[in-house]
Write an enzyme that holds these catalytic residues in place. Structure first.
Site, PDB file in Angstrom:
ATOM      1  N   GLY A   1      53.188  70.609  33.321  1.00 19.48           N
ATOM      2  CA  GLY A   1      53.172  70.507  34.768  1.00 19.48           C
ATOM      3  C   GLY A   1      54.245  71.377  35.407  1.00 19.48           C
ATOM      4  O   GLY A   1      55.072  71.973  34.713  1.00 19.48           O
ATOM      5  N   MET A   2      54.246  71.447  36.729  1.00 21.51           N
ATOM      6  CA  MET A   2      55.212  72.302  37.429  1.00 21.51           C
ATOM      7  C   MET A   2      56.651  71.966  37.067  1.00 21.51           C
ATOM      8  O   MET A   2      57.440  72.841  36.722  1.00 21.51           O
ATOM      9  CB  MET A   2      55.043  72.175  38.951  1.00 21.51           C
ATOM     10  CG  MET A   2      53.995  73.049  39.562  1.00 21.51           C
ATOM     11  SD  MET A   2      54.201  73.182  41.365  1.00 21.51           S
ATOM     12  CE  MET A   2      54.326  71.481  41.891  1.00 21.51           C
ATOM     13  N   LEU A   3      56.992  70.687  37.169  1.00 18.57           N
ATOM     14  CA  LEU A   3      58.366  70.291  36.861  1.00 18.57           C
ATOM     15  C   LEU A   3      58.644  70.427  35.379  1.00 18.57           C
ATOM     16  O   LEU A   3      59.714  70.921  34.980  1.00 18.57           O
ATOM     17  CB  LEU A   3      58.608  68.849  37.314  1.00 18.57           C
ATOM     18  CG  LEU A   3      59.967  68.251  36.936  1.00 18.57           C
ATOM     19  CD1 LEU A   3      61.111  69.080  37.504  1.00 18.57           C
ATOM     20  CD2 LEU A   3      60.058  66.797  37.402  1.00 18.57           C
TER      21      LEU A   3
ATOM     22  N   ASP B   1      49.673  61.261  23.544  1.00 20.59           N
ATOM     23  CA  ASP B   1      49.056  60.341  24.503  1.00 20.59           C
ATOM     24  C   ASP B   1      50.092  59.270  24.833  1.00 20.59           C
ATOM     25  O   ASP B   1      50.400  58.415  23.996  1.00 20.59           O
ATOM     26  CB  ASP B   1      47.802  59.714  23.883  1.00 20.59           C
ATOM     27  CG  ASP B   1      47.130  58.696  24.809  1.00 20.59           C
ATOM     28  OD1 ASP B   1      47.647  58.449  25.919  1.00 20.59           O
ATOM     29  OD2 ASP B   1      46.093  58.144  24.395  1.00 20.59           O
TER      30      ASP B   1
ATOM     31  N   ALA C   1      52.382  62.183  34.765  1.00 19.66           N
ATOM     32  CA  ALA C   1      51.966  61.228  35.796  1.00 19.66           C
ATOM     33  C   ALA C   1      50.526  61.495  36.206  1.00 19.66           C
ATOM     34  O   ALA C   1      50.027  62.617  36.090  1.00 19.66           O
ATOM     35  CB  ALA C   1      52.872  61.328  37.020  1.00 19.66           C
TER      36      ALA C   1
ATOM     37  N   THR D   1      48.780  62.144  39.294  1.00 18.42           N
ATOM     38  CA  THR D   1      49.262  62.583  40.609  1.00 18.42           C
ATOM     39  C   THR D   1      48.151  62.799  41.627  1.00 18.42           C
ATOM     40  O   THR D   1      48.434  63.218  42.755  1.00 18.42           O
ATOM     41  CB  THR D   1      50.063  63.890  40.472  1.00 18.42           C
ATOM     42  OG1 THR D   1      49.255  64.880  39.838  1.00 18.42           O
ATOM     43  CG2 THR D   1      51.329  63.661  39.667  1.00 18.42           C
TER      44      THR D   1
ATOM     45  N   TYR E   1      48.585  54.896  44.221  1.00 17.01           N
ATOM     46  CA  TYR E   1      49.535  55.778  43.545  1.00 17.01           C
ATOM     47  C   TYR E   1      50.948  55.213  43.632  1.00 17.01           C
ATOM     48  O   TYR E   1      51.665  55.117  42.636  1.00 17.01           O
ATOM     49  CB  TYR E   1      49.463  57.170  44.158  1.00 17.01           C
ATOM     50  CG  TYR E   1      50.549  58.117  43.689  1.00 17.01           C
ATOM     51  CD1 TYR E   1      50.577  58.579  42.379  1.00 17.01           C
ATOM     52  CD2 TYR E   1      51.549  58.552  44.557  1.00 17.01           C
ATOM     53  CE1 TYR E   1      51.565  59.447  41.944  1.00 17.01           C
ATOM     54  CE2 TYR E   1      52.531  59.419  44.144  1.00 17.01           C
ATOM     55  CZ  TYR E   1      52.544  59.867  42.833  1.00 17.01           C
ATOM     56  OH  TYR E   1      53.528  60.723  42.410  1.00 17.01           O
TER      57      TYR E   1
ATOM     58  N   LYS F   1      53.293  53.883  40.490  1.00 20.09           N
ATOM     59  CA  LYS F   1      54.582  54.519  40.201  1.00 20.09           C
ATOM     60  C   LYS F   1      55.724  53.506  40.296  1.00 20.09           C
ATOM     61  O   LYS F   1      56.676  53.563  39.499  1.00 20.09           O
ATOM     62  CB  LYS F   1      54.822  55.692  41.154  1.00 20.09           C
ATOM     63  CG  LYS F   1      53.921  56.899  40.891  1.00 20.09           C
ATOM     64  CD  LYS F   1      54.186  57.549  39.542  1.00 20.09           C
ATOM     65  CE  LYS F   1      55.489  58.321  39.531  1.00 20.09           C
ATOM     66  NZ  LYS F   1      55.701  59.010  38.220  1.00 20.09           N
TER      67      LYS F   1
END
Length: 289
Positions: free
Chosen positions: A10-12, A36, A58, A60, A123, A127
């Site tokens: 992912g981006m982060l 997993d 996550a 998202t 969401y 979280k």
């Protein structure tokens, strides 16, 4: 120190893995193709032998979570629970990346780290459940909430806005939602600095300083792309009705960072001035590089 980063594609995750490898740390980049996080035995095997676990994985898709809350819960709550349990058993510290969506978005001043949580979406609920699970399973934890992320390693608001402005010559962007645009590279750096500082277990906020609206951010993006910012017109959120409610106010406070002496991320506009060339070009070091 040995790190494992889940959600490494992912981006982060990409920026965090690149940062750690760039400074010579031993880091394992894991993604759903390799681990997993809802499989307890797979998680235990992956975490074993590491000193720090950073969970960037996550669900998202905020709107899809409204109709698939069970699936979102598995990734956003059960996964962190299993990672936290494995971290505790391995003697590792866990860093859980969380979100502004745990708040109701109705505040007028920045949310403190200990402000009451009141998520308004599936969401946000999942979280928040992930935060609770990590706190329950692993005494040695850092929960880092963030918001309005953008980066070079994936689809994000600035790249979409720059493309649409160029294609259409003008566009309408919401002006009644306020937050803190945050570069994933800056968040990755903050996570590393928190760990390096031995920050006490608890909740921290990882967003840029200052605040703006989506409209204000879009104008900054368009200007950085060499176009006239005035092609971005103001509109309101009631024009774009979506399955999941968006927080109207996503500004997070950074007071908890003072305890370990960690400097907050700088003003969003100053950081965007540093980030935009890389972000709009989509350049980032691959996790496996």
């Amino acid at each position: 120190m040995r790190w494992i980063v889940t959600g490494a594609h992912g981006m982060l995750g990409q920026d965090l893995v690149a940062l750690l490898r760039g400074r010579g740390d031993d880091v394992t980049g894991a993604d759903r193709d390799t681990v997993d996080i809802t499989d307890e035995s797979a998680v235990a095997a992956a975490v074993r032998g590491h000193d720090v676990v950073v969970n960037c994985a996550a669900w998202t898709d905020v709107d899809a979570a409204e109709s698939h809350e069970g699936d979102a819960f598995a990734v956003n709550a059960t996964g962190p629970q299993l990672l936290a349990r494995a971290a505790r058993e391995a003697g590792a510290r866990i860093v859980q990346i969380s979100t502004d969506y745990v708040f109701d978005g109705a505040a007028a001043e920045p949310y403190a780290e200990d402000a009451p949580a009141a998520p308004r979406s599936a969401y946000g609920r999942t979280k928040l459940a992930g935060e609770w699970a990590v706190r329950a399973e692993a005494p040695d934890h850092l929960i880092v909430r963030t918001a309005w992320l953008y980066g070079a390693g994936g689809a994000c608001f600035p790249r979409t806005i720059a493309r649409l402005a160029a294609e259409r010559g003008g566009l309408d962007v919401i002006a009644d939602q306020v937050g803190q645009p945050t570069w994933t590279r800056d968040l990755a750096d903050l996570v590393v600095r928190l760990v390096d500082a031995g920050a006490p277990s608890g909740r921290y906020h990882g967003t840029a300083s200052g605040r703006t609206s989506w409209h204000g951010f879009a104008q900054a993006v368009v200007g950085a792309a060499g176009m006239d910012p005035d092609v971005v017109r103001e509109t309101t959120s009631d024009v774009y009705v979506r399955p999941a409610p968006r927080p109207a106010f996503s500004v997070l406070g950074h007071a908890a960072l003072r305890t370990p002496g960690v400097v907050p991320i700088g003003d969003w506009r100053e950081r965007w001035a540093v980030a935009f060339d890389e972000v709009l070009a989509g350049r980032v070091a691959a996790p496996g590089a």
